[in-house]
Motif scaffolding. Structure first.
Motif, PDB file in Angstrom:
ATOM      1  N   TRP A  24       0.736  -1.332  -0.048  1.00 29.89           N
ATOM      2  CA  TRP A  24      -0.098  -0.164   0.157  1.00 29.89           C
ATOM      3  C   TRP A  24       0.866   1.080  -0.023  1.00 29.89           C
ATOM      4  O   TRP A  24       0.390   2.191  -0.640  1.00 29.89           O
ATOM      5  CB  TRP A  24      -0.867  -0.041   1.287  1.00 29.89           C
ATOM      6  N   THR A  25       1.903   1.366   0.912  1.00 32.32           N
ATOM      7  CA  THR A  25       2.829   2.426   1.013  1.00 32.32           C
ATOM      8  C   THR A  25       3.311   2.810  -0.477  1.00 32.32           C
ATOM      9  O   THR A  25       3.679   3.870  -0.830  1.00 32.32           O
ATOM     10  CB  THR A  25       3.861   2.033   2.070  1.00 32.32           C
ATOM     11  N   GLN A  42       1.748   4.658  -3.107  1.00 34.06           N
ATOM     12  CA  GLN A  42       1.524   6.003  -2.929  1.00 34.06           C
ATOM     13  C   GLN A  42       2.727   7.002  -3.431  1.00 34.06           C
ATOM     14  O   GLN A  42       2.708   8.254  -3.526  1.00 34.06           O
ATOM     15  CB  GLN A  42       1.663   6.488  -1.352  1.00 34.06           C
ATOM     16  N   LYS A  74       6.715  -3.864  -6.233  1.00 32.31           N
ATOM     17  CA  LYS A  74       5.172  -4.032  -5.817  1.00 32.31           C
ATOM     18  C   LYS A  74       4.673  -5.436  -6.160  1.00 32.31           C
ATOM     19  O   LYS A  74       4.027  -6.262  -5.412  1.00 32.31           O
ATOM     20  CB  LYS A  74       4.267  -3.135  -6.380  1.00 32.31           C
TER      21      LYS A  74
END
Length: 490
Positions: free
Chosen positions: A340-341, A344, A453
């Motif tokens: 999730w980080t 961003q 990711k």
């Protein structure tokens, strides 16, 4: 039980060793075991440091004149883990063949080969990439040290203390990763220590790290020679050791350990490059923009190492399977938080200082979640290694009658086989240290952020498999009922 005098074949071979005999342990065994544990930790610590020396050095290579791509750098830090994994099998079998003390001396001497090669390679800007790969491969001997050290210490301690002893031994070794990642930037002049020590004004000198660790390896050789022992009871034939490869629990625990220790090693190897690629750019010189990896890369390995003895202690108290399962669940949750980080962040293929500055605001979240991953892997490592001797001892007790000679012999055989299993499982787990950096460097993905990711999502799927295996074979009600046939907590 009557205590027999401690007998030795030579000054450093102990013939009579009975750690399960409470009187022997209190009067004689504990003191000797702890002394051997202390110097085993020191030698293994140096092995891990040499094993992971490229994990942080790779991030400095550009600063000393080497122009390697991110894919080449990730592969360079992955090579030692692959070689270390392959060497863990022969290192495991070497302890019963040559003796724990003798093999510790040899393995510490072997560390001089990659340290000397490292010193030569980094001081010549014309050194080709393939030479770095060869030297990195020799660094893998440090990974073999873990298997022989854990196998050796497993023989010294009684079953009730194995979790804590193995956890401390492994933690001392694992801390070698954090120490090399913390001290190498300081030793070579690439960074200070949060203002207490300033970076060198004369540039970066990577060869200094080799000089320091070469000297420490010689100290380890002398210490092992003077203060460690060989156990005659640790003898076993290669056939007896290899028989554990036919046991399903060897492979089930390997699956789990790849998820815990493999993650610790893989993330430790990749952490400096992950921070550098996603949160820092060299411009504007000389300080650069964003987060400088040297101040933070060591934290993950440090947290994971310190958490490992906690995992062993919790496993002794509550059962290794239960603690391992909860740790794996934690790894899953915190890995998804890291994904999730990363979602961003803005990809930075052109090394734009403005993008690096924008991404920096998310670094505290990235670091916090990764440190929680490391903590969970450390606890899982300690708990999983407690499970292995417990599984073999349980099976030995289920097949024999308490108080009989057959029970005593079966338990002794179980200790030998579990020591071999520790090496095999450790070897499989170390493969994660190779696979994770290689996956992060996916050559078919041009964007390092996208590769990172995608790799983490794939790892989450594997962790889910580990959780299912742990529950199905060691915690499910039917499995628990089978375990209750013996008074051994897995």
């Amino acid at each position: 039980m009557t205590t027999r005098p401690l007998s030795r074949r030579t000054r450093r071979w102990i013939e009579d060793w009975r750690p399960e005999d409470a009187e022997f342990w209190e009067s004689t065994g504990a003191r000797i075991a702890r002394r051997n544990l202390l110097w085993s930790i020191f030698a293994e610590h140096l092995g891990f440091s040499v094993w992971l020396i490229w994990s942080v050095s790779s991030a400095f290579l550009a600063s000393v004149g080497f122009d390697f791509t991110p894919q080449q750098l990730f592969f360079l830090v992955a090579i030692p883990s692959l070689v270390g994994a392959l060497l863990r099998l022969p290192y495991t079998f070497a302890v019963p063949r040559f003796g724990g003390r003798n093999w510790t001396i040899f393995s510490a001497l072997a560390l001089l080969v990659p340290t000397v090669g490292y010193a030569v390679a980094v001081t010549h800007a014309s050194t080709p990439y393939w030479v770095f790969c060869v030297i990195a491969a020799f660094s893998g001997v440090g990974g073999g040290n873990f298997a022989s050290s854990m196998t050796n210490i497993n023989f010294f301690f009684p079953a009730a203390k194995k979790g804590t002893a193995l956890g401390l031994n492994a933690a001392g070794g694992n801390l070698g990763v954090a120490v090399i990642q913390f001290l190498l930037p300081v030793i070579v002049g690439g960074a200070g220590i949060f203002g207490l020590v300033k970076a060198s004004g004369s540039g970066i000198h990577l060869e200094r790290a080799a000089y320091v660790y070469g000297a420490l390896c010689l100290i380890a050789v002398l210490a092992a020679s003077r203060w460690m022992d060989n156990l005659a009871v640790a003898k076993s034939s290669p056939r007896e050791q290899l028989s554990v490869m036919r046991n399903k629990h060897t492979w089930l625990m390997s699956i789990i350990y790849i998820g815990t220790f493999g993650s610790f090693m893989g993330y430790s190897s990749a952490m400096p490059l992950l921070i550098k690629l996603n949160f820092w750019v060299a411009a504007p010189a000389p300080l650069g923009t964003g987060i400088y990896f040297a101040y933070f890369a060591f934290l993950g390995a440090g947290v994971g190492s310190l958490a490992r003895p906690l995992g062993g202690w919790l496993a002794d108290k509550y059962g290794g399977a239960k603690v391992t399962l909860y740790s794996i669940i934690g790894i899953i949750v915190f890995t998804l938080a890291v994904v999730w980080t990363l979602g961003q962040l803005t990809a930075n293929p052109t090394a734009d200082p403005a993008i690096a500055t924008a991404n920096t605001s998310w670094f505290p979240w990235f670091l916090a979640f990764f440190l929680l991953i490391f903590a969970a892997t450390g606890v899982g490592n300690g708990a999983a290694y407690k499970m292995i001797p417990a599984i073999w001892r349980r099976d030995a007790e289920r097949a024999t009658t308490p108080g009989t000679v057959e029970r005593e012999q079966a338990v002794a055989t179980a200790t030998k086989q579990s020591s071999a299993a520790l090496g095999i499982v450790g070897a499989m787990g170390a493969l994660g240290g190779f696979l994770i950096p290689v996956t992060f460097s996916s050559p078919w993905v041009h964007n390092p952020l996208a590769a990172t990711k995608g790799a983490l999502v794939g790892f989450v799927v594997y962790y889910a498999v580990c959780a299912v295996v742990c529950w199905a074979f060691y915690l499910r009600k039917r499995a628990v009922r089978a375990h209750e046939l013996a008074d051994v907590r897995i």
